[in-house]
Design an enzyme around this catalytic site. Structure first.
Site, PDB file in Angstrom:
ATOM      1  CB  ILE A 175       1.002   2.604   4.997  1.00  0.00           C
ATOM      2  CG1 ILE A 175       0.127   3.622   4.031  1.00  0.00           C
ATOM      3  CG2 ILE A 175       2.511   2.677   4.364  1.00  0.00           C
ATOM      4  CD1 ILE A 175       0.500   4.678   3.428  1.00  0.00           C
ATOM      5  N   GLY A 176      -1.405   0.914   6.777  1.00  0.00           N
ATOM      6  CA  GLY A 176      -2.609   0.734   7.543  1.00  0.00           C
ATOM      7  C   GLY A 176      -3.987   1.314   6.790  1.00  0.00           C
ATOM      8  CD  GLN A 177      -2.661   1.431   2.432  1.00  0.00           C
ATOM      9  OE1 GLN A 177      -2.301   0.788   3.282  1.00  0.00           O
ATOM     10  NE2 GLN A 177      -2.088   1.298   1.103  1.00  0.00           N
ATOM     11  N   GLY A 178      -5.423  -0.364   4.451  1.00  0.00           N
ATOM     12  CA  GLY A 178      -6.337  -1.614   4.619  1.00  0.00           C
ATOM     13  C   GLY A 178      -6.280  -1.997   3.194  1.00  0.00           C
TER      14      GLY A 178
ATOM     15  CB  SER B  66      -5.268   8.514  -3.950  1.00  0.00           C
ATOM     16  OG  SER B  66      -5.047   9.548  -2.906  1.00  0.00           O
ATOM     17  NE  ARG B  67       1.021   3.879  -7.872  1.00  0.00           N
ATOM     18  CZ  ARG B  67       1.621   2.791  -7.734  1.00  0.00           C
ATOM     19  NH1 ARG B  67       2.046   2.349  -6.622  1.00  0.00           N
ATOM     20  NH2 ARG B  67       1.734   2.038  -8.854  1.00  0.00           N
TER      21      ARG B  67
ATOM     22  CB  ALA C 298     -12.886   0.980  -6.736  1.00  0.00           C
TER      23      ALA C 298
ATOM     24  N   GLY D  59      -9.513   5.789  -6.430  1.00  0.00           N
ATOM     25  CA  GLY D  59      -8.605   5.899  -5.192  1.00  0.00           C
ATOM     26  C   GLY D  59      -9.254   6.923  -4.314  1.00  0.00           C
TER      27      GLY D  59
ATOM     28  CD  GLU E 105      -2.831  11.886  -1.986  1.00  0.00           C
ATOM     29  OE1 GLU E 105      -2.098  12.713  -2.004  1.00  0.00           O
ATOM     30  OE2 GLU E 105      -3.135  11.319  -3.074  1.00  0.00           O
TER      31      GLU E 105
END
Lengths: 797, 339
Positions: A506-509, A548-549, A743, A745, A748
């Site tokens: 959704i654009g978050q990469g 944030s998953r 890593a 998440g 958010e």
């Protein structure tokens, strides 16, 4: 030409600054969003919304609209008696039957040859209403005799009866309480007895909305066999398949969802909304593809908001700085229908009980129906509101006992290995490092004392620093029966990888990070990977992009598939080379020895596998389900496999003559487990901070009498470039054992504690504590002159 | 928001031709320059002209010429005005133009367009459906003023940044029609009426702005808005003064914008400066006098009470800048740029 190199050095992509794979397309304007897609024979749909905040629908006359040339279908609830309620509480019929409950309510819909004709047809629909008393104040919703929002079953309130044995209707509610949450640990009364300092405040948090550049929209079409294809912006394609299938009474296997590139989600596309079934109804009625895309005003007026909250917080601590108890009661304006906004207490209570160590805790929330717009999920999911209150009290308690606020926080901060009374297990926990790093890099302690000492100076310009922290899920969130994600991976004859993942971009990469993780396993450059992630007929199951998953869950899934592919290749290479497979590695596009000596060029080797007698293709699948559990009925237990931590220090300048607050800087320290893509994570944090800044300072969806008063970017004040503060971002790398390459998440996290830090900074600058948002100049001006009305808790028990 | 309504589009290449078209088409025709305000307004059905007469191809509207002072063509874009070397001595104009909207809009929007900018109001600058839901308002399609329900007059607010700046500078505006042309002091271009806010007749074209010589004058413009970009003013303060060598004010003008349906001069406040040096006390007195004339209505961003409270502060900023104080820090806070 020299001799070809015989060895390859091991290179890693982890932690590097890697541009997003979709950046060239987006930056050059070539990305085809939903808006850019037009299917042959497509019709355009528009929705007629209520003109009444609360009313009975007496009649709807669609005759003139139907006769307008170019109109293919006009539908109302009467045309779809089989429609069923949607949403978390199943209290929301897509097309309203007997009653409208807010101005965003869908009364009728049109499909026509063009948007203009559809709009003209809407103007021809005559609806007769009988106005009812509106209920727009959530406090009033709990008063005896308040107007009821859902008194009758939906579908049975004057509209057509649902078929016997057919889908169930919403049964109606004898009061306005949409949802309640209660949580307790220990004994708050005992905690209060053990306290040397007790503070209590009421906080009021306002409406804001997501402001995605890509507004809501869908294209629905049925093929000749009745299979449904949706081009959709949804964040949860696999959950939607099921909802739409239930709605239509068809096998979910006959619903296919394709997601074109999505212009932002931030939680707004996490639920099913009436416009989606309505487009489907129209597609079914017309036999044509139907495109329904919101206007910007519609996006402001009819898409969900962050939930406004009235919150009473009482907290205590001992003289030596140990927290003793926290008691929270909140009232949420649910709006007319229930979406995910109603369930955010589930996250809020975690901050209340477990951001710091508190032995005794009590938390109660009621979300109440009103005739206002309804609240959905939004980046941070209730945590901005809870953190705003909790972190204000961390400062107030520290003040009360004369302790430095940083020391007070460090003393009560969670640490690795802790199990909280709510049952949350903190494996990696860089909270104390976040606190001390953000404080050190911003010179928080020195500046706090300096700024406080200048409060009484003659200069009208006051500076202040404030610190706030946050805890959020960082390893998925098990709120559905599964929190998993599937991956299919194939490597072709030329060593090109196609990564087919359930995870949505959704654009978050996420595409870039997932490709990186795969490359890391397979020793390939990023250019060797194509990510396929947007078609439910192709991609394996995933619960959706939220909480944030994605990096954590889909990342682990992608690694799992890549590892299997690697094992397969190395086993074959071992057989061919006569070495043990444990001795072989993949690096730089080759099968190599531990010394980096090239044995086989990977593409060539894969071709030899494919074209041999025992022909074989390298294709693997993997499904990752995180090791987290459902909470019990008392909300105790872990929902996430890992938790994210962050501390942020805000420095502000307050002009006491005008009340104008300038956010000078944000110094952020985030426990992210490990940095995978440095460029990507910096972008996530900068974007999140700006979103938090808007929440703190400028954004305010003004809802008066049930109506959104500022449905445009001119009047809804997003932060503009000149306001964006200096940012100093540090990463605390705690290397989470469950995380992909360590890593956690971060999606958010950066938005959550900005407003809380700004509130504390304003207090440090001026000595004035403001408990309502946003910090507009008017509000601050009044507060500085003692003329701001503090929020009061006047909520019926 | 709706799509644009149908309209005819004419693109004449001279003022005379444009004037002829406007005269022939009558009040259903409107001139369009940059279109940055008019086109979105048409999508909201604030204006529904049958014919749009584009001024963009008229080269003479882009002229900059020296004479006694400076003449600026009304068709210059705001960006062109900001960067025009000959306009640099007129600080207030440059500062005003540089704070209009955003860089993209300044690249399209013109000086003339900003001076003729439609008045604005919370109840008016909404889409058609929104306005319909409140049964419209006095300014367009309705019978009641929602800001002041007893008001017979529309109180929509003048929102041009350049007008107060140019009024303080002492500019004149030239209007040309098919039959005549006239020049008037810029402040006389405006009526204090949210609907009939311009004295421009529908057949007239604003062609030029004439600025008096800048020698000996200093001028400045301060704008109050929520953010450092994009937002319309909710208060504009322009001040200009001619100083004697010793710093005594010989002549002064203070103009306010965005607190009424027109920008206007506050002669009393300016008179309080004349013959005096700009001491803190003199500034405070003039600021109070000017601010007392600021009677904003509750029809714009930021609340009314607060806008009234800070008006004097903004007049003070302007006068201190005229005095020569280093206002860069305050500018950065207010405008988010040095200007």
């Amino acid at each position: 030409m020299g001799e070809a190199q015989k060895t390859v050095a091991r290179e890693t992509l982890i932690g590097k600054r890697i541009p997003k794979m979709d950046a060239p397309e987006k930056a050059s304007g070539r990305t085809r969003y939903l808006h850019d897609i037009d299917l042959p024979g497509q019709l355009h749909a528009k929705i007629l919304r209520s003109t009444q905040v609360h009313a009975l629908i007496k009649s709807i006359d669609t005759g003139a609209a139907k006769r307008l040339p170019g109109v293919h279908a006009v539908i109302t609830a009467a045309d779809v008696p089989w429609q069923r309620p949607i949403g978390v509480a199943k209290d929301h019929l897509p097309l309203k039957t007997g009653r409208v409950r807010s101005l965003r309510d869908e009364v009728a819909a049109v499909a026509a040859d063009s948007v203009e004709i559809a709009a003209a047809a809407l103007a021809l629909i005559r609806v007769e209403y009988e106005p009812l008393p509106p209920l727009t104040d959530p406090v009033e919703a709990l008063q005896p005799g308040a107007p009821l929002i859902h008194p009758e079953p939906h579908g049975g309130d004057g509209g057509p009866q649902l078929k016997p044995g057919g889908p169930v209707a919403y049964t109606g509610k004898p009061d306005n309480v949409a949802m309640t949450f209660e949580y307790a640990q220990g004994d708050v009364a005992q905690g209060e007895r053990e306290s040397d300092a007790v503070v209590e405040d009421v906080f009021r948090l306002h409406y804001v909305t997501h402001c995605c550049m890509g507004v809501s929209g869908v294209i629905a079409e049925f093929d000749a066999s009745g299979n449904l294809l949706l081009h959709s912006n949804t964040q949860v394609p696999f959950l939607h398949k099921r909802e739409f299938a239930e709605m239509l009474g068809i096998d979910p296997g006959r619903v296919r969802i394709i997601q074109p590139p999505i212009g932002g989600g931030f939680g707004s596309k996490l639920d099913i909304y009436p416009f989606e079934p309505i487009a489907i109804f129209l597609a079914r009625a017309t036999g044509r593809p139907v495109k329904l895309v919101y206007t910007r005003e519609e996006e402001f007026e009819a898409s969900p908001t962050r939930q406004p909250v009235l919150l009473k917080l009482r907290s205590g601590c001992t003289r030596d700085g140990a927290l003793t108890f926290r008691a929270v009661e909140t009232l949420h304006d649910n709006g007319a229908y229930t979406s995910w906004g109603a369930t955010t207490p589930f996250v809020m209570m975690q901050t209340v009980s477990s951001l710091y160590r508190v032995p005794h805790c009590k938390y109660r929330t009621r979300a109440v129906y009103t005739n206002n717009p309804y609240a959905g999920s939004f980046r941070g999911y209730g945590n901005l509101q809870a953190t705003f209150a909790v972190e204000a009290h961390m400062d107030r308690l520290a003040d009360a006992i004369g302790m430095d606020p940083l020391e007070f926080r460090l003393k009560n901060a969670q640490q690795p290995g802790e199990v909280t009374p709510q049952g949350m297990h903190f494996g990696t926990c860089g909270f104390k490092e976040c606190l001390s790093t953000a404080a050190a890099r911003s010179a928080y302690q020195r500046k706090r004392l300096e700024h406080a000492s200048r409060q009484g100076d003659a200069s009208p310009l006051k500076r202040g620093v404030g610190i706030a922290s946050m805890l959020h899920v960082g390893g998925g969130a098990k709120i559905y029966p599964s929190d998993g994600c599937g991956t299919i991976l194939k490597i072709d004859d030329f060593a090109h990888v196609t990564l087919i993942t359930g995870a949505s971009e959704i654009g978050q990469g996420s595409e870039t990070v997932l490709a990186q993780l795969v490359c890391e396993e397979l020793g390939l450059p990023l250019s060797s990977v194509t990510v396929v992630n947007n078609d439910t007929d192709i991609t394996p199951w995933d619960v959706g992009v939220h909480a944030s998953r994605t990096t954590f869950i889909a990342g682990n899934s992608a690694i799992g598939a890549a590892k299997k592919a690697k094992d397969k290749i190395l086993a074959a290479a071992a057989a061919k080379s006569g070495r043990a497979s444990g001795d072989l590695q993949l690096s730089g596009g080759f099968v190599v020895t531990p010394e980096g000596e090239k044995l086989f060029e990977l593409g060539k080797f894969l071709r030899s596998l494919h074209f041999s007698d025992k022909a074989d293709l390298v294709m693997t699948t993997f499904y990752y389900e995180p090791p987290s559990h459902h909470q019990d009925r008392e909300f105790k237990g872990d929902v996430s496999a890992a938790y994210a931590w962050a501390s942020q220090v805000a420095e502000v300048e307050v002009d006491t003559r005008t009340g104008i607050v300038k956010l000078l800087s944000i110094t952020a320290a985030h426990d992210v487990g490990r940095v995978l893509n440095r460029l990507g994570i910096e972008g996530q944090i900068e974007g999140g901070v700006v979103m938090g800044q808007g929440y703190a300072l400028t954004e305010n969806l003004i809802v008066e009498g049930g109506a959104v008063k500022n449905p445009s970017f001119r009047d809804y004040k997003l932060v503009t470039a000149p306001e964006i503060p200096e940012m100093d971002i540090s990463f605390i790398e705690t290397m989470d054992g469950e995380g992909p390459q360590g890593a956690k998440g971060v999606g958010e996290a950066p938005a959550i504690c900005v407003a809380a830090a700004v509130a504390n900074a304003i207090h440090n600058a001026t000595g004035v504590r403001i408990t309502s948002l946003p910090f507009t100049p008017e509000r601050v001006y009044r507060a500085l002159r003692g003329k701001l009305e503090a929020p009061v808790w006047n909520v019926p028990a | 928001m709706m799509r644009l309504p149908w309209f005819e589009f004419r693109a004449p290449s001279s003022v005379a031709e444009a004037a002829r078209i406007l005269a022939a088409e009558g009040p259903d025709a409107m001139p369009i320059a940059g279109g940055t305000d008019l086109l979105p307004n048409m999508k909201r059905r604030h204006q529904t002209p049958r014919t749009l007469v584009s001024l963009r191809r008229i080269e003479s509207l882009k002229k900059v010429s020296n004479g006694a002072g400076l003449t600026l063509g009304a068709g210059l874009t705001l960006t062109e005005v900001i960067h025009e070397p000959k306009a640099q001595p007129y600080g207030a104009l440059r500062q005003a133009a540089a704070q209009v909207a955003t860089v993209h809009l300044r690249n399209m929007g013109t000086l003339g367009g900003n001076l003729c900018l439609d008045t604005r109001c919370t109840y008016y600058n909404q889409n058609y459906e929104w306005r319909k839901a409140i049964d419209f308002c006095l300014k367009k399609d309705g019978g009641i003023c929602w800001v002041a329900t007893a008001s017979k007059r529309c109180v929509a607010m003048s929102s041009t940044d350049c007008a107060p700046a140019l009024i303080a500078i002492g500019a004149k505006a030239k209007l040309v029609s098919a039959t005549d042309e006239r020049e008037l002091a810029l402040e006389s271009l405006y009526n204090n009426d949210g609907i009939e806010y311009l004295k421009r007749r529908p057949d007239e074209i604003l062609t030029e702005i004439r600025l008096p010589p800048a020698a000996g004058w200093r001028s400045t413009y301060w704008k109050l808005r929520r953010r450092g970009a994009f937002d319309f003013p909710v208060l504009g303060v322009a001040a200009a003064a001619r100083f004697a060598k010793d710093g005594t004010v010989e002549e002064a003008r203070i103009a306010l914008g965005a607190v009424a349906s027109r920008p206007f001069l506050v002669p009393k406040a300016a008179e309080a400066l004349v013959g005096k040096k700009l001491t803190d006390d003199v500034i405070a007195e003039a600021a109070t006098l000017a601010a007392s004339r600021a009677k904003p209505m509750d029809n714009a961003d930021l609340d009314l009470y607060w806008r009234k409270q800070v008006a004097a502060d903004f007049v003070g900023y302007a006068l201190r800048e005229l005095r020569g104080d280093d206002m860069r820090g305050t500018r950065l806070r207010i405008a988010r740029q040095i200007l």
